[in-house]
Design a protein around this motif. Structure first.
Motif: not given
Length: 201
Positions: A38-59
């Motif tokens: 959803g929009a909130l999960t995607e926005r959280v993932r995107r802002v973390l990724h933009e700061r250079g963090l390796a992000v794993e998403v668990v749906g």
């Protein structure tokens, strides 16, 4: 934002340099983001990724874990996330709006959603030595704030308790209320700041 940040327990701090990203699928992500697509999960993932963090998403969905992927490079990940130091659980809007505190049908659907999120956090915590938890909850309108705060607090408290019972206590458990459409508050920079500070924050 000030009272929300105070409720979340996220003090102001200086940024640390972001962790180095990796494309190797066996290396743990810096942050595991758990939530329904959803929009909130995607926005959280995107802002973390933009700061250079390796992000794993668990749906997750009401029946449990749905899918896993390493969002930084699109490489599928099998098994439980290993060694992550920060976990962000995204509590999005409930399956149906609650008509009031007495609306037990809506409350039951909310509890199922919360329980799925707590189970996924427990799964991540069982495979990590030092894990901090931040529950980011969707509160789109002022009228939702009290109910959303109650739900976010419940998820953070029960996930912390379950992890301790299972022998994998969380190093911290906070919650933060925001909205995917909110562009003016400092909520998302606070989320990044929290993730960069590590598990002892």
């Amino acid at each position: 934002m000030r009272d929300i940040a105070a409720a979340a327990g996220i003090p102001a701090t200086r940024f640390r340099p972001p962790a180095r990203r990796t494309s190797h699928p066996t290396v743990a992500a810096d942050v595991v983001v758990i939530g329904r697509p959803g929009a909130l999960t995607e926005r959280v993932r995107r802002v973390l990724h933009e700061r250079g963090l390796a992000v794993e998403v668990v749906g997750v969905r009401s029946a449990g874990v749905q899918s896993r992927d390493r969002a930084s490079d699109g490489v599928p990940v099998s098994g439980r996330p290993a060694g992550a130091r920060s976990c962000i659980a995204v509590l999005d809007r409930p399956p149906r709006p609650r008509r009031g505190w007495w609306d037990w049908r809506s409350r039951r659907l909310e509890r199922q959603q919360e329980d799925s999120l707590i189970d996924a956090v427990s799964d991540v915590a069982s495979n990590a030595r030092n894990l901090g938890l931040l529950v980011v909850a969707e509160a789109s309108t002022p009228g939702e704030t009290d109910i959303v705060r109650e739900r976010a607090r419940h998820v953070a408290r029960v996930a912390d308790y379950e992890a301790a019972i299972n022998g994998n206590p969380l190093t911290s458990a906070f919650y933060l209320l925001t909205s995917a459409a909110d562009c003016s508050s400092g909520a998302f920079p606070a989320v990044v700041d929290w993730a960069l500070r590590g598990p002892d924050s």
